[in-house]
Design an enzyme around this catalytic site. Sequence first.
Site, PDB file in Angstrom:
ATOM      1  N   GLN A 183       0.837  -1.196   0.000  1.00 33.28           N
ATOM      2  CA  GLN A 183       0.000   0.000   0.000  1.00 33.28           C
ATOM      3  C   GLN A 183       0.876   1.252   0.000  1.00 33.28           C
ATOM      4  O   GLN A 183       0.373   2.354  -0.118  1.00 33.28           O
ATOM      5  CB  GLN A 183      -0.890   0.035   1.253  1.00 33.28           C
ATOM      6  CG  GLN A 183      -2.016  -0.980   1.250  1.00 33.28           C
ATOM      7  CD  GLN A 183      -2.768  -1.020   2.571  1.00 33.28           C
ATOM      8  OE1 GLN A 183      -2.807  -2.046   3.226  1.00 33.28           O
ATOM      9  NE2 GLN A 183      -3.392   0.084   2.970  1.00 33.28           N
ATOM     10  N   PHE A 219      -6.167  -3.965   3.306  1.00 33.67           N
ATOM     11  CA  PHE A 219      -6.911  -3.743   4.556  1.00 33.67           C
ATOM     12  C   PHE A 219      -6.031  -3.186   5.669  1.00 33.67           C
ATOM     13  O   PHE A 219      -6.331  -3.369   6.845  1.00 33.67           O
ATOM     14  CB  PHE A 219      -7.614  -5.037   5.010  1.00 33.67           C
ATOM     15  CG  PHE A 219      -8.497  -5.632   3.946  1.00 33.67           C
ATOM     16  CD1 PHE A 219      -9.666  -4.983   3.563  1.00 33.67           C
ATOM     17  CD2 PHE A 219      -8.157  -6.818   3.318  1.00 33.67           C
ATOM     18  CE1 PHE A 219     -10.476  -5.509   2.564  1.00 33.67           C
ATOM     19  CE2 PHE A 219      -8.970  -7.345   2.312  1.00 33.67           C
ATOM     20  CZ  PHE A 219     -10.130  -6.698   1.936  1.00 33.67           C
ATOM     21  N   GLU A 238       0.145  -1.714   4.630  1.00 33.24           N
ATOM     22  CA  GLU A 238       0.501  -0.293   4.760  1.00 33.24           C
ATOM     23  C   GLU A 238       1.970  -0.191   5.186  1.00 33.24           C
ATOM     24  O   GLU A 238       2.720   0.630   4.695  1.00 33.24           O
ATOM     25  CB  GLU A 238      -0.414   0.397   5.791  1.00 33.24           C
ATOM     26  CG  GLU A 238      -0.143   1.894   5.895  1.00 33.24           C
ATOM     27  CD  GLU A 238      -1.133   2.650   6.787  1.00 33.24           C
ATOM     28  OE1 GLU A 238      -2.268   2.178   6.976  1.00 33.24           O
ATOM     29  OE2 GLU A 238      -0.757   3.718   7.279  1.00 33.24           O
ATOM     30  N   ARG A 259      -5.021   7.227  16.992  1.00 33.77           N
ATOM     31  CA  ARG A 259      -6.391   7.200  16.456  1.00 33.77           C
ATOM     32  C   ARG A 259      -7.367   6.601  17.474  1.00 33.77           C
ATOM     33  O   ARG A 259      -8.552   6.952  17.490  1.00 33.77           O
ATOM     34  CB  ARG A 259      -6.456   6.482  15.110  1.00 33.77           C
ATOM     35  CG  ARG A 259      -7.672   6.897  14.303  1.00 33.77           C
ATOM     36  CD  ARG A 259      -7.674   6.317  12.898  1.00 33.77           C
ATOM     37  NE  ARG A 259      -7.150   7.213  11.881  1.00 33.77           N
ATOM     38  CZ  ARG A 259      -7.834   8.203  11.310  1.00 33.77           C
ATOM     39  NH1 ARG A 259      -9.084   8.441  11.642  1.00 33.77           N
ATOM     40  NH2 ARG A 259      -7.281   8.960  10.390  1.00 33.77           N
ATOM     41  N   ALA A 313      -5.863   5.416   5.485  1.00 38.96           N
ATOM     42  CA  ALA A 313      -6.662   6.428   6.172  1.00 38.96           C
ATOM     43  C   ALA A 313      -7.907   6.813   5.365  1.00 38.96           C
ATOM     44  O   ALA A 313      -8.433   7.918   5.508  1.00 38.96           O
ATOM     45  CB  ALA A 313      -5.808   7.653   6.510  1.00 38.96           C
ATOM     46  N   GLU A 326     -12.946   3.039   5.426  1.00 34.09           N
ATOM     47  CA  GLU A 326     -12.929   2.494   6.780  1.00 34.09           C
ATOM     48  C   GLU A 326     -14.184   2.729   7.616  1.00 34.09           C
ATOM     49  O   GLU A 326     -14.588   1.845   8.378  1.00 34.09           O
ATOM     50  CB  GLU A 326     -11.725   3.063   7.546  1.00 34.09           C
ATOM     51  CG  GLU A 326     -10.394   2.662   6.981  1.00 34.09           C
ATOM     52  CD  GLU A 326      -9.264   3.464   7.598  1.00 34.09           C
ATOM     53  OE1 GLU A 326      -9.119   4.653   7.260  1.00 34.09           O
ATOM     54  OE2 GLU A 326      -8.539   2.919   8.435  1.00 34.09           O
TER      55      GLU A 326
HETATM   56  N1  MTE Z   1     -11.501  -2.575   0.056  1.00 29.87           N
HETATM   57  C1  MTE Z   1     -10.971  -3.659  -0.550  1.00 29.87           C
HETATM   58  N2  MTE Z   1     -11.723  -4.328  -1.455  1.00 29.87           N
HETATM   59  N3  MTE Z   1      -9.710  -4.091  -0.280  1.00 29.87           N
HETATM   60  C2  MTE Z   1      -8.921  -3.451   0.653  1.00 29.87           C
HETATM   61  O1  MTE Z   1      -7.787  -3.853   0.889  1.00 29.87           O
HETATM   62  N4  MTE Z   1      -8.769  -1.608   2.280  1.00 29.87           N
HETATM   63  C3  MTE Z   1      -9.510  -0.715   3.148  1.00 29.87           C
HETATM   64  C4  MTE Z   1     -10.543   0.083   2.358  1.00 29.87           C
HETATM   65  N5  MTE Z   1     -11.314  -0.789   1.518  1.00 29.87           N
HETATM   66  C5  MTE Z   1      -9.466  -2.302   1.326  1.00 29.87           C
HETATM   67  C6  MTE Z   1     -10.769  -1.886   0.965  1.00 29.87           C
HETATM   68  C7  MTE Z   1      -8.685   0.226   3.883  1.00 29.87           C
HETATM   69  S1  MTE Z   1      -7.940  -0.297   5.302  1.00 29.87           S
HETATM   70  C8  MTE Z   1      -8.520   1.518   3.472  1.00 29.87           C
HETATM   71  S2  MTE Z   1      -7.612   2.613   4.381  1.00 29.87           S
HETATM   72  C9  MTE Z   1      -9.121   2.020   2.231  1.00 29.87           C
HETATM   73  O2  MTE Z   1      -9.832   1.013   1.530  1.00 29.87           O
HETATM   74  C10 MTE Z   1      -8.025   2.582   1.341  1.00 29.87           C
HETATM   75  O3  MTE Z   1      -8.478   3.005   0.123  1.00 29.87           O
HETATM   76  P1  MTE Z   1      -9.127   4.455  -0.128  1.00 29.87           P
HETATM   77  O4  MTE Z   1      -8.296   5.418   0.643  1.00 29.87           O
HETATM   78  O5  MTE Z   1      -9.031   4.622  -1.572  1.00 29.87           O
HETATM   79  O6  MTE Z   1     -10.517   4.369   0.391  1.00 29.87           O
HETATM   80  N1  LUZ Z   2      -2.341   5.419   8.606  1.00 26.63           N
HETATM   81  C1  LUZ Z   2      -1.617   6.432   9.122  1.00 26.63           C
HETATM   82  C2  LUZ Z   2      -3.662   5.349   8.769  1.00 26.63           C
HETATM   83  O1  LUZ Z   2      -0.400   6.445   8.961  1.00 26.63           O
HETATM   84  N2  LUZ Z   2      -2.257   7.413   9.773  1.00 26.63           N
HETATM   85  C3  LUZ Z   2      -3.585   7.424   9.975  1.00 26.63           C
HETATM   86  O2  LUZ Z   2      -4.124   8.342  10.589  1.00 26.63           O
HETATM   87  C4  LUZ Z   2      -4.333   6.342   9.475  1.00 26.63           C
HETATM   88  N3  LUZ Z   2      -5.645   6.267   9.666  1.00 26.63           N
HETATM   89  C5  LUZ Z   2      -6.322   5.230   9.209  1.00 26.63           C
HETATM   90  C6  LUZ Z   2      -5.647   4.237   8.526  1.00 26.63           C
HETATM   91  N4  LUZ Z   2      -4.335   4.304   8.306  1.00 26.63           N
HETATM   92 MO1  MOS Z   3      -6.267   1.379   5.927  1.00 25.95          MO
HETATM   93  S1  MOS Z   3      -6.026   0.596   7.831  1.00 25.95           S
HETATM   94  O1  MOS Z   3      -5.818   2.949   6.361  1.00 25.95           O
HETATM   95  O2  MOS Z   3      -4.892   0.759   5.188  1.00 25.95           O
END
Ligand code: MTE
Ligand code: LUZ
Ligand code: MOS
Length: 752
Positions: free
Chosen positions: A191, A222, A226, A304, A503, A707
Amino acid sequence: MKNYDWLQHVRGESLFLDDLTPPEGTLHAAVFSSPIAHGKIISFNLEEAKNSEGVIEVLTAKDIPGENQIGAIIPDEKLLADDIVDFRGQPVAIVIAKDNFSAHQAVKKIKIELEEFSAITDPREAFQKGQLIIPPQIFSLGDVDSVWKNCDVIVEGTAESGGQEHVYLETQGSLAFPVEGGGIKIISSTQSPTAVQRAAARILNLPMNKVEVDVLRLGGGFGGKEDQATAWASMTALAAFKLKLPVKLILNRQEDMRMTGKRHPYSSDFKIGLTKEGKILAYEVYFYQNAGAAADLSTAILDRTLFHCTNSYFIPNVKATAYCCKTNLPPNTAFRGFGGPQGMFVIESAIYKAAEKLRVDASVIQENNLLNEGDEFPYGQKSKYCMARPAWQKAVEKFNLAEMKNEVELFNQKNKLIKKGAALMPICFGISFTNTMLNQASALVHVYTDGSIGISTAAIEMGQGVNMKLRQVASEIFSIDSSKVKIETTNTTRAANTSATAASSGADLNGKAVEIACKNILDRLTMSAQQELKTNETDKIELKNEIIYLNGKPTEFTWNVLVQKTYAKRISLSSQAHYATPNIYFDKAKAKGEPFAYHVYGTAIIHVTVDCLRGTYEIDSVKVVHDFGKSMNPTIDRSQAEGAIMQGIGWMTIEEVIYTKEGKLLTDSMSTYKVPDVYFTPKEIQVDFLENLNPSAAIFNSKAIGEPPLMYGIGIYFALWNAIKAFKPSNEIKISAPMTNEKLLMMLYVYS
Ligand code: MTE
Ligand code: LUZ
Ligand code: MOS
């Protein structure tokens, strides 16, 4: 608007890391890891492994040319252990062989001699022994100590919430190969390409410009990728660098489950004080976060938890203290919600305990204390465009809560061994990285002479549909068909110094950058059209559906013709743009600021049916009113909401991560770690869109969705709570998520 990615997925055409044709001569790596949770390495014997069939080399910490360090926030994590091992599954050596099977066979032949130390797996024990990764973090508002005496009821308690395995369909992996000039190119399932680039450069002692990271898409992240894709990418980079050959490493499911961190388990103490009318006056909470053996992202996750410790309620006096406790488990990491869910679970638990004492339905307290416009969060930001009450009210009315409540009561009167339970779950989630620095992104947009477009950004597509949203931004700005737009791989040479796609802000940050870049090009195209059409100042030029309009009338100029004419005039058809979220800041020392661009709100109503003979249960319905802003892609957003709700429900119910006291993971396969399947999903999920136009920091006013809906899932714990209470009103609930069938059964018959 369809999602192009989904069409490719169902046809099996989408490529993931393991589908890419590896370069000729690619070698395969496997990881040897610590067999104990805590100890000192006395010696290894690698001879037998080195002589094993097909093996090319075995690498250890000694082979690292740069610094043996991958810690992103705090430098406390070695790529390969060389002295002390801090968790079971900690990488120690890498075997590189001609094929995957040979590499794994050789791993079994590595001998290691260790002096074993005692292991800590419990965060409270770590706290007592002074094992904190950073000093305690405190958020406060008002003054709790002076108001306890004004409270009519005060309730204290403890709440536990468990870990959660990410179960991304695509396990961790990487492919690296040497490139001209002594550099390395890494294809990673991450990520955060820049995090991988930075770590690999450090390991190899190379400047960052000699490490290129490329990402096509992830089979889910998910949060699990990250920070934790970095180790595997660095290992392949190290091996490719040393051997001057391409090296691929893909963890199998069991390796992935054993070696990588999960959602942080928390143990928390709360104290809540209310008036007899159910107004919360004070809330004091202590969070013991089980960080695992290294910081990873734990400190940010801890933050958080504090940011969301009052969920969607206004509480005038709050004192929240959080401890980042070092244990001998794999370093726990980001997981959808990022510590927010853990904080929210505790305030909901406190409200439920208080409701019992006040002899009211918990929803009365919840509703009484919902945020109003202008209310202050414990971190100083004020609630703006507050949708807490509108979402609650709409849910109550639209889903006819009064009637549902009657049905539950009637059912429970009629049935002795089967009980229904219902719960409401309001949510409030702040959008932006809480570390302000990370709220930036960039885009590089090329319009080619045939009118097609290629876009590079920092965003990683992991199933959440961000690529489709970026396509929509470009197609909307230029008013062209989205099929003309291609989203390129995410690559550190085209998008540098990127933040992780995390995030929930991937679409906002990168979408805004795309918007700016496209507008730059559109300005030039408009100027070019003015020249071509010899307009004067009062004439109005517009691009609509791939046709240029002059004063509202279509001209013979199409998008494609205009692009060619503009190129012929030697005007650039490319633009690079940077976006940084405006007006956000956070003063860490004071723990006050305005860290979030905006908040996302909503309310869920959840119904369950419990079989009180067996301890099993079914989810009847999850009905949600969610604040999407003005959704730019309702299909994607609805699916994100449904997926997140299911993931939240899994965390609260059947997903149980179990380590022994010696730090051995017992739930290390899909047969022992149970994730929700299609039979477990609610019989009914309704997601209702609460439309509003604010705020402008969301791309096209379409609020971040990744999220926030996960936290609706917390409501199921309390729906089960209410069903248990219906069976045995005297029951004292021992608050410990997940509520597995075993725990529920014990709750009904063993604890009283
Ligand atoms: N949806 C799918 N299908 N697969 C994923 O890995 N990750 C989630 C969410 N939805 C995820 C998902 C998480 S933890 C985050 S932070 C956001 O997608 C990240 O993408 P966005 O910032 O484009 O919403
Ligand atoms: N990652 C991060 C995150 O580095 N800072 C954040 O505040 C955060 N919030 C949600 C998911 N990932
Ligand atoms: Mo989502 S926990 O911010 O990758």
